[in-house]
Design a protein around this motif. Sequence first.
Motif, PDB file in Angstrom:
ATOM      1  N   ILE A 187     -28.410  34.214   9.522  1.00  0.00           N
ATOM      2  CA  ILE A 187     -29.165  35.105   8.643  1.00  0.00           C
ATOM      3  C   ILE A 187     -30.646  34.880   8.893  1.00  0.00           C
ATOM      4  O   ILE A 187     -31.383  34.366   8.083  1.00  0.00           O
ATOM      5  CB  ILE A 187     -28.783  34.862   7.176  1.00  0.00           C
ATOM      6  N   ARG A 188     -31.066  35.246  10.098  1.00  0.00           N
ATOM      7  CA  ARG A 188     -32.451  35.093  10.521  1.00  0.00           C
ATOM      8  C   ARG A 188     -32.578  35.797  11.863  1.00  0.00           C
ATOM      9  O   ARG A 188     -31.583  36.169  12.478  1.00  0.00           O
ATOM     10  CB  ARG A 188     -32.810  33.614  10.689  1.00  0.00           C
ATOM     11  N   PRO A 189     -33.791  36.007  12.398  1.00  0.00           N
ATOM     12  CA  PRO A 189     -33.939  36.638  13.706  1.00  0.00           C
ATOM     13  C   PRO A 189     -33.232  35.822  14.773  1.00  0.00           C
ATOM     14  O   PRO A 189     -33.287  34.597  14.789  1.00  0.00           O
ATOM     15  CB  PRO A 189     -35.453  36.652  13.928  1.00  0.00           C
ATOM     16  N   VAL A 190     -32.532  36.523  15.671  1.00  0.00           N
ATOM     17  CA  VAL A 190     -31.796  35.841  16.729  1.00  0.00           C
ATOM     18  C   VAL A 190     -32.044  36.544  18.047  1.00  0.00           C
ATOM     19  O   VAL A 190     -32.383  37.713  18.102  1.00  0.00           O
ATOM     20  CB  VAL A 190     -30.277  35.825  16.436  1.00  0.00           C
ATOM     21  N   HIS A 191     -31.842  35.822  19.123  1.00  0.00           N
ATOM     22  CA  HIS A 191     -31.920  36.421  20.445  1.00  0.00           C
ATOM     23  C   HIS A 191     -30.614  37.151  20.724  1.00  0.00           C
ATOM     24  O   HIS A 191     -29.539  36.614  20.477  1.00  0.00           O
ATOM     25  CB  HIS A 191     -32.115  35.327  21.496  1.00  0.00           C
ATOM     26  N   LEU A 192     -30.678  38.384  21.189  1.00  0.00           N
ATOM     27  CA  LEU A 192     -29.475  39.161  21.425  1.00  0.00           C
ATOM     28  C   LEU A 192     -28.764  38.671  22.677  1.00  0.00           C
ATOM     29  O   LEU A 192     -29.376  38.389  23.693  1.00  0.00           O
ATOM     30  CB  LEU A 192     -29.831  40.650  21.584  1.00  0.00           C
TER      31      LEU A 192
ATOM     32  N   PHE B 134     -24.060  41.638  10.483  1.00  0.00           N
ATOM     33  CA  PHE B 134     -24.495  40.690   9.447  1.00  0.00           C
ATOM     34  C   PHE B 134     -25.550  39.709   9.946  1.00  0.00           C
ATOM     35  O   PHE B 134     -25.675  38.608   9.435  1.00  0.00           O
ATOM     36  CB  PHE B 134     -23.293  39.960   8.832  1.00  0.00           C
ATOM     37  N   GLU B 135     -26.344  40.144  10.924  1.00  0.00           N
ATOM     38  CA  GLU B 135     -27.544  39.391  11.312  1.00  0.00           C
ATOM     39  C   GLU B 135     -28.674  39.914  10.433  1.00  0.00           C
ATOM     40  O   GLU B 135     -29.497  40.733  10.844  1.00  0.00           O
ATOM     41  CB  GLU B 135     -27.851  39.612  12.795  1.00  0.00           C
ATOM     42  N   LEU B 136     -28.711  39.446   9.185  1.00  0.00           N
ATOM     43  CA  LEU B 136     -29.553  40.049   8.157  1.00  0.00           C
ATOM     44  C   LEU B 136     -30.966  39.475   8.146  1.00  0.00           C
ATOM     45  O   LEU B 136     -31.154  38.270   8.321  1.00  0.00           O
ATOM     46  CB  LEU B 136     -28.906  39.857   6.784  1.00  0.00           C
ATOM     47  N   PHE B 137     -31.942  40.358   7.899  1.00  0.00           N
ATOM     48  CA  PHE B 137     -33.342  39.965   7.789  1.00  0.00           C
ATOM     49  C   PHE B 137     -33.851  40.083   6.353  1.00  0.00           C
ATOM     50  O   PHE B 137     -35.051  40.040   6.123  1.00  0.00           O
ATOM     51  CB  PHE B 137     -34.216  40.847   8.681  1.00  0.00           C
ATOM     52  N   ASP B 138     -32.963  40.258   5.382  1.00  0.00           N
ATOM     53  CA  ASP B 138     -33.404  40.351   3.993  1.00  0.00           C
ATOM     54  C   ASP B 138     -34.202  39.109   3.615  1.00  0.00           C
ATOM     55  O   ASP B 138     -33.890  37.997   4.062  1.00  0.00           O
ATOM     56  CB  ASP B 138     -32.194  40.473   3.069  1.00  0.00           C
ATOM     57  N   ASP B 139     -35.219  39.279   2.759  1.00  0.00           N
ATOM     58  CA  ASP B 139     -36.039  38.148   2.350  1.00  0.00           C
ATOM     59  C   ASP B 139     -35.214  37.036   1.722  1.00  0.00           C
ATOM     60  O   ASP B 139     -35.475  35.857   1.934  1.00  0.00           O
ATOM     61  CB  ASP B 139     -37.121  38.612   1.357  1.00  0.00           C
ATOM     62  N   ASN B 140     -34.211  37.420   0.934  1.00  0.00           N
ATOM     63  CA  ASN B 140     -33.309  36.449   0.327  1.00  0.00           C
ATOM     64  C   ASN B 140     -31.886  36.859   0.651  1.00  0.00           C
ATOM     65  O   ASN B 140     -31.162  37.409  -0.181  1.00  0.00           O
ATOM     66  CB  ASN B 140     -33.535  36.374  -1.185  1.00  0.00           C
ATOM     67  N   ALA B 141     -31.483  36.613   1.897  1.00  0.00           N
ATOM     68  CA  ALA B 141     -30.180  37.080   2.369  1.00  0.00           C
ATOM     69  C   ALA B 141     -29.034  36.455   1.592  1.00  0.00           C
ATOM     70  O   ALA B 141     -28.014  37.104   1.355  1.00  0.00           O
ATOM     71  CB  ALA B 141     -30.031  36.777   3.859  1.00  0.00           C
ATOM     72  N   ALA B 142     -29.185  35.203   1.198  1.00  0.00           N
ATOM     73  CA  ALA B 142     -28.116  34.545   0.443  1.00  0.00           C
ATOM     74  C   ALA B 142     -27.859  35.267  -0.872  1.00  0.00           C
ATOM     75  O   ALA B 142     -26.703  35.474  -1.282  1.00  0.00           O
ATOM     76  CB  ALA B 142     -28.473  33.080   0.192  1.00  0.00           C
ATOM     77  N   GLN B 143     -28.937  35.695  -1.541  1.00  0.00           N
ATOM     78  CA  GLN B 143     -28.784  36.430  -2.794  1.00  0.00           C
ATOM     79  C   GLN B 143     -28.143  37.790  -2.545  1.00  0.00           C
ATOM     80  O   GLN B 143     -27.307  38.253  -3.335  1.00  0.00           O
ATOM     81  CB  GLN B 143     -30.141  36.613  -3.468  1.00  0.00           C
ATOM     82  N   VAL B 144     -28.529  38.441  -1.456  1.00  0.00           N
ATOM     83  CA  VAL B 144     -27.952  39.746  -1.125  1.00  0.00           C
ATOM     84  C   VAL B 144     -26.447  39.614  -0.896  1.00  0.00           C
ATOM     85  O   VAL B 144     -25.655  40.444  -1.355  1.00  0.00           O
ATOM     86  CB  VAL B 144     -28.639  40.344   0.113  1.00  0.00           C
ATOM     87  N   LEU B 145     -26.025  38.558  -0.224  1.00  0.00           N
ATOM     88  CA  LEU B 145     -24.595  38.353   0.003  1.00  0.00           C
ATOM     89  C   LEU B 145     -23.870  38.016  -1.288  1.00  0.00           C
ATOM     90  O   LEU B 145     -22.704  38.390  -1.464  1.00  0.00           O
ATOM     91  CB  LEU B 145     -24.387  37.256   1.050  1.00  0.00           C
ATOM     92  N   ASP B 146     -24.540  37.325  -2.198  1.00  0.00           N
ATOM     93  CA  ASP B 146     -23.957  37.105  -3.526  1.00  0.00           C
ATOM     94  C   ASP B 146     -23.791  38.436  -4.258  1.00  0.00           C
ATOM     95  O   ASP B 146     -22.763  38.679  -4.912  1.00  0.00           O
ATOM     96  CB  ASP B 146     -24.844  36.176  -4.358  1.00  0.00           C
ATOM     97  N   ASP B 147     -24.803  39.305  -4.144  1.00  0.00           N
ATOM     98  CA  ASP B 147     -24.719  40.625  -4.771  1.00  0.00           C
ATOM     99  C   ASP B 147     -23.575  41.436  -4.156  1.00  0.00           C
ATOM    100  O   ASP B 147     -22.891  42.192  -4.871  1.00  0.00           O
ATOM    101  CB  ASP B 147     -26.038  41.376  -4.601  1.00  0.00           C
ATOM    102  N   LEU B 148     -23.377  41.291  -2.847  1.00  0.00           N
ATOM    103  CA  LEU B 148     -22.276  41.975  -2.186  1.00  0.00           C
ATOM    104  C   LEU B 148     -20.940  41.504  -2.757  1.00  0.00           C
ATOM    105  O   LEU B 148     -20.045  42.320  -3.033  1.00  0.00           O
ATOM    106  CB  LEU B 148     -22.333  41.717  -0.682  1.00  0.00           C
ATOM    107  N   ALA B 149     -20.811  40.206  -2.947  1.00  0.00           N
ATOM    108  CA  ALA B 149     -19.574  39.651  -3.501  1.00  0.00           C
ATOM    109  C   ALA B 149     -19.341  40.119  -4.927  1.00  0.00           C
ATOM    110  O   ALA B 149     -18.184  40.206  -5.378  1.00  0.00           O
ATOM    111  CB  ALA B 149     -19.613  38.129  -3.446  1.00  0.00           C
ATOM    112  N   ASN B 150     -20.424  40.433  -5.649  1.00  0.00           N
ATOM    113  CA  ASN B 150     -20.318  40.863  -7.040  1.00  0.00           C
ATOM    114  C   ASN B 150     -20.336  42.381  -7.196  1.00  0.00           C
ATOM    115  O   ASN B 150     -20.461  42.885  -8.326  1.00  0.00           O
ATOM    116  CB  ASN B 150     -21.461  40.251  -7.859  1.00  0.00           C
TER     117      ASN B 150
END
Length: 233
Positions: free
Chosen positions: A7-12, A160-176
């Motif tokens: 959950i951060r920038p990655v090399h493709l 799911f190579e997410l760049f959201d500022d708070n990706a962990a929270q976004v994934l929690d929101d997805l689960a909810n």
Amino acid sequence: MIRTVQIRPVHLLAAELRWTSGTITTNRAKLSYQVGHPGRPSPDPTITIVITDDSGSVIGPAGADPVSNRYEEAWRAFRAIGRGGARHELGAVLHFDTPTSRDVPPTPLTRAGLQQLRSGLRFPRDSAGTSCLAPSLEAATELTDQYPTHAATLIVLSDFELFDDNAAQVLDDLANFPGSVHAVTLGGTRMDGILGDRIRVTPVTYDDPPGTVARAVFGGLTARRPGSWVADQ
């Protein structure tokens, strides 16, 4: 080839996309597949929302889906439902960069509604190509709130190579999310321990056969339809 989620920038990583859609002609051979049987319309109102990721790590030459087969396979799933759909069964399409010109609001899964839904299953030319899930997830939740009597299913097509500022929270929101959630991880991203237990995960690797994405989407669309079944891979 299986990737571990970052959950951060990655090399493709360069890879060949092997899962394709429908019956097509390639340099190798003509390929076809089955998605399953749609069964009968759900006895209760339903809404199925598909969110698609159009970021560079998905659509780029070295991405998880450089030729947009996810759209063709998703359309195959919708088309199979629409042949016997009902007006109280709704489908919607959102993109990571919502609002976009390809977003489709809740539309009946009927023959008449199919073409409108198909228009959303394409790359939006006004997309910025971001890797942020939050805007489309918020939009999906708002749509669900607008249809409180409809049982909701959310299907997310992303690496799911997410760049959201708070990706962990976004994934929690997805689960909810207020409904069933199905994550289709393009490129086979490993989500072990990342997503909540209530989220169904279908990894799609570069070596998976044609129809893998279509069957995953079809499974979400038919989850509440009596007599439905998904074809074996």
